[in-house]
Design a protein around this motif. Sequence first.
Motif, PDB file in Angstrom:
ATOM      1  N   LEU A  59       9.518  -3.049   7.449  1.00  0.00           N
ATOM      2  CA  LEU A  59       8.953  -1.995   6.602  1.00  0.00           C
ATOM      3  C   LEU A  59       9.992  -0.918   6.308  1.00  0.00           C
ATOM      4  O   LEU A  59      10.095  -0.431   5.176  1.00  0.00           O
ATOM      5  CB  LEU A  59       7.733  -1.371   7.284  1.00  0.00           C
ATOM      6  CG  LEU A  59       6.436  -2.176   7.220  1.00  0.00           C
ATOM      7  CD1 LEU A  59       5.401  -1.567   8.159  1.00  0.00           C
ATOM      8  CD2 LEU A  59       5.893  -2.211   5.794  1.00  0.00           C
ATOM      9  N   HIS A  60      10.753  -0.541   7.319  1.00  0.00           N
ATOM     10  CA  HIS A  60      11.787   0.481   7.129  1.00  0.00           C
ATOM     11  C   HIS A  60      12.774   0.054   6.050  1.00  0.00           C
ATOM     12  O   HIS A  60      13.083   0.818   5.129  1.00  0.00           O
ATOM     13  CB  HIS A  60      12.521   0.733   8.440  1.00  0.00           C
ATOM     14  CG  HIS A  60      13.769   1.542   8.292  1.00  0.00           C
ATOM     15  ND1 HIS A  60      13.763   2.919   8.242  1.00  0.00           N
ATOM     16  CD2 HIS A  60      15.072   1.165   8.139  1.00  0.00           C
ATOM     17  CE1 HIS A  60      14.990   3.361   8.075  1.00  0.00           C
ATOM     18  NE2 HIS A  60      15.814   2.313   8.010  1.00  0.00           N
TER      19      HIS A  60
ATOM     20  N   THR B 290      12.912   1.897   2.290  1.00  0.00           N
ATOM     21  CA  THR B 290      14.106   2.673   1.956  1.00  0.00           C
ATOM     22  C   THR B 290      14.822   2.062   0.749  1.00  0.00           C
ATOM     23  O   THR B 290      15.358   2.798  -0.095  1.00  0.00           O
ATOM     24  CB  THR B 290      15.065   2.769   3.154  1.00  0.00           C
ATOM     25  OG1 THR B 290      15.384   1.458   3.636  1.00  0.00           O
ATOM     26  CG2 THR B 290      14.446   3.584   4.278  1.00  0.00           C
ATOM     27  N   LEU B 291      14.815   0.746   0.645  1.00  0.00           N
ATOM     28  CA  LEU B 291      15.410   0.109  -0.526  1.00  0.00           C
ATOM     29  C   LEU B 291      14.602   0.407  -1.783  1.00  0.00           C
ATOM     30  O   LEU B 291      15.169   0.628  -2.862  1.00  0.00           O
ATOM     31  CB  LEU B 291      15.520  -1.402  -0.312  1.00  0.00           C
ATOM     32  CG  LEU B 291      16.567  -1.870   0.697  1.00  0.00           C
ATOM     33  CD1 LEU B 291      16.483  -3.377   0.885  1.00  0.00           C
ATOM     34  CD2 LEU B 291      17.981  -1.461   0.276  1.00  0.00           C
ATOM     35  N   TYR B 292      13.288   0.438  -1.644  1.00  0.00           N
ATOM     36  CA  TYR B 292      12.470   0.811  -2.810  1.00  0.00           C
ATOM     37  C   TYR B 292      12.802   2.231  -3.263  1.00  0.00           C
ATOM     38  O   TYR B 292      12.938   2.509  -4.467  1.00  0.00           O
ATOM     39  CB  TYR B 292      10.972   0.715  -2.506  1.00  0.00           C
ATOM     40  CG  TYR B 292      10.177   1.479  -3.534  1.00  0.00           C
ATOM     41  CD1 TYR B 292      10.064   0.991  -4.840  1.00  0.00           C
ATOM     42  CD2 TYR B 292       9.644   2.733  -3.261  1.00  0.00           C
ATOM     43  CE1 TYR B 292       9.407   1.722  -5.827  1.00  0.00           C
ATOM     44  CE2 TYR B 292       8.989   3.464  -4.234  1.00  0.00           C
ATOM     45  CZ  TYR B 292       8.876   2.956  -5.511  1.00  0.00           C
ATOM     46  OH  TYR B 292       8.248   3.700  -6.489  1.00  0.00           O
ATOM     47  N   ALA B 293      12.941   3.147  -2.305  1.00  0.00           N
ATOM     48  CA  ALA B 293      13.235   4.539  -2.651  1.00  0.00           C
ATOM     49  C   ALA B 293      14.542   4.635  -3.420  1.00  0.00           C
ATOM     50  O   ALA B 293      14.664   5.405  -4.387  1.00  0.00           O
ATOM     51  CB  ALA B 293      13.291   5.389  -1.388  1.00  0.00           C
TER      52      ALA B 293
ATOM     53  N   ALA C 128       0.828  -1.206   0.000  1.00  0.00           N
ATOM     54  CA  ALA C 128       0.000   0.000   0.000  1.00  0.00           C
ATOM     55  C   ALA C 128       0.863   1.257   0.000  1.00  0.00           C
ATOM     56  O   ALA C 128       0.613   2.207  -0.764  1.00  0.00           O
ATOM     57  CB  ALA C 128      -0.927  -0.009   1.217  1.00  0.00           C
ATOM     58  N   HIS C 129       1.881   1.287   0.853  1.00  0.00           N
ATOM     59  CA  HIS C 129       2.773   2.443   0.917  1.00  0.00           C
ATOM     60  C   HIS C 129       3.512   2.644  -0.410  1.00  0.00           C
ATOM     61  O   HIS C 129       3.573   3.755  -0.957  1.00  0.00           O
ATOM     62  CB  HIS C 129       3.804   2.264   2.027  1.00  0.00           C
ATOM     63  CG  HIS C 129       3.320   2.638   3.390  1.00  0.00           C
ATOM     64  ND1 HIS C 129       2.776   3.870   3.690  1.00  0.00           N
ATOM     65  CD2 HIS C 129       3.305   1.945   4.562  1.00  0.00           C
ATOM     66  CE1 HIS C 129       2.441   3.922   4.950  1.00  0.00           C
ATOM     67  NE2 HIS C 129       2.746   2.769   5.514  1.00  0.00           N
TER      68      HIS C 129
ATOM     69  N   LEU D 233       7.292   9.191   7.736  1.00  0.00           N
ATOM     70  CA  LEU D 233       6.902   8.897   6.361  1.00  0.00           C
ATOM     71  C   LEU D 233       6.244   7.527   6.220  1.00  0.00           C
ATOM     72  O   LEU D 233       5.704   7.209   5.170  1.00  0.00           O
ATOM     73  CB  LEU D 233       8.131   8.943   5.441  1.00  0.00           C
ATOM     74  CG  LEU D 233       8.868  10.275   5.346  1.00  0.00           C
ATOM     75  CD1 LEU D 233      10.127  10.112   4.506  1.00  0.00           C
ATOM     76  CD2 LEU D 233       7.960  11.339   4.742  1.00  0.00           C
ATOM     77  N   ILE D 234       6.347   6.706   7.262  1.00  0.00           N
ATOM     78  CA  ILE D 234       5.834   5.336   7.186  1.00  0.00           C
ATOM     79  C   ILE D 234       4.752   5.156   8.244  1.00  0.00           C
ATOM     80  O   ILE D 234       5.036   5.064   9.436  1.00  0.00           O
ATOM     81  CB  ILE D 234       6.965   4.313   7.404  1.00  0.00           C
ATOM     82  CG1 ILE D 234       8.104   4.555   6.412  1.00  0.00           C
ATOM     83  CG2 ILE D 234       6.435   2.893   7.252  1.00  0.00           C
ATOM     84  CD1 ILE D 234       9.327   3.681   6.650  1.00  0.00           C
ATOM     85  N   ASP D 235       3.519   5.129   7.809  1.00  0.00           N
ATOM     86  CA  ASP D 235       2.389   4.993   8.726  1.00  0.00           C
ATOM     87  C   ASP D 235       2.247   3.529   9.140  1.00  0.00           C
ATOM     88  O   ASP D 235       1.805   2.687   8.355  1.00  0.00           O
ATOM     89  CB  ASP D 235       1.110   5.476   8.057  1.00  0.00           C
ATOM     90  CG  ASP D 235      -0.104   5.353   8.966  1.00  0.00           C
ATOM     91  OD1 ASP D 235       0.080   5.095  10.175  1.00  0.00           O
ATOM     92  OD2 ASP D 235      -1.241   5.500   8.470  1.00  0.00           O
ATOM     93  N   THR D 236       2.638   3.229  10.360  1.00  0.00           N
ATOM     94  CA  THR D 236       2.519   1.862  10.858  1.00  0.00           C
ATOM     95  C   THR D 236       1.237   1.651  11.661  1.00  0.00           C
ATOM     96  O   THR D 236       1.059   0.603  12.277  1.00  0.00           O
ATOM     97  CB  THR D 236       3.736   1.511  11.736  1.00  0.00           C
ATOM     98  OG1 THR D 236       3.804   2.426  12.846  1.00  0.00           O
ATOM     99  CG2 THR D 236       5.027   1.584  10.937  1.00  0.00           C
TER     100      THR D 236
END
Length: 232
Positions: free
Chosen positions: A88-89, A93-96, A20-21, A60-63
Motif C-alpha cells: 500500500l505504501h 506514494t507512486l500514485y501521488a 478506496a484510498h 495518511l494511510i488507514d490500514t
Amino acid sequence: MTTLTATVTPRDRVARLAAAHITALQRGYLADQSHAVAALARLRRGAGREAGQLPDLWALIDTGPLHETPEGARPLSESELIRAEDALHVALTLYALHQQSRRLGMYQADRPGRSRGLGAAVRRLMQPGEIDEGVHKRLVRAGTAPDLAVLAQRLRDIIVLLRRKDIELDHALLAGQLYTWQWPGGADTVRREWGRSFHAWHDKPHGSAPASAGPAAGSATTSTTDTDKDAS
C-alpha cells in the motif's frame, strides 16, 4: 441448498483498500480540496522509498480494514499484514507522484477494452506498431528487481514518464501485484501479468483519435487551475 461464497484473498483486500484510498484522494485533489492536495504532497516524498524511512506517512494511510475480517475472508497473519502495508505504501506514494500537477485522474481502473495495467501503460509510451527499446528496458528492469525497495525505485522512474505523457494507470491493481511480488514465486507471477498487459494492450485502432482519459470509478472530473499547489 448450499450457497458458495467467493474467497476474498489478501491480494484482493490490498487492491480494494488501495482503490478506496486513491479514489478519495483523487476526488479531493481534482476538486482542489486542501486536505487532499496536502496529503498528496506528503505522500510524494515517499515515492521510491521504503515505508520505514518515512513512518509519519502511515498516518495518511488507514490500514485498519486489513485488521478486520470481511465476509469470505480470513484474518491476515503478521507476515501478510507487513507485506500488505508495504504494498500500500509503494502504490499510494507512486500514485501521488503520478497525479502531481495533473488535471485528469491518473488513477483509472483496468477493464476489458481499456487496459490500465503497468505493461499496457508502458506500451502506450511507444508509437503504435513500434517498440521503444529504451522504454521497454525500464519495464524489464522493474521486472528483474531483487526486492521491493529496488522495485519501488524503478517503478518511480516509469511513473515519471507516464506523468509526462498523461498516461493513466490502475494503481490499485499495482498494489495487489506489489503484495504478490513479495512472496516466493510472486515476482514470476507479476512479471507474467505485466507481460500479458504489455502485449495485449489496446484502446483504439491505429489512426483513430487518442482515447480520452475518463474518470476512475468514484473520481471527480473537476479541473485544477493552480499547479503551483504542487510546489511542495
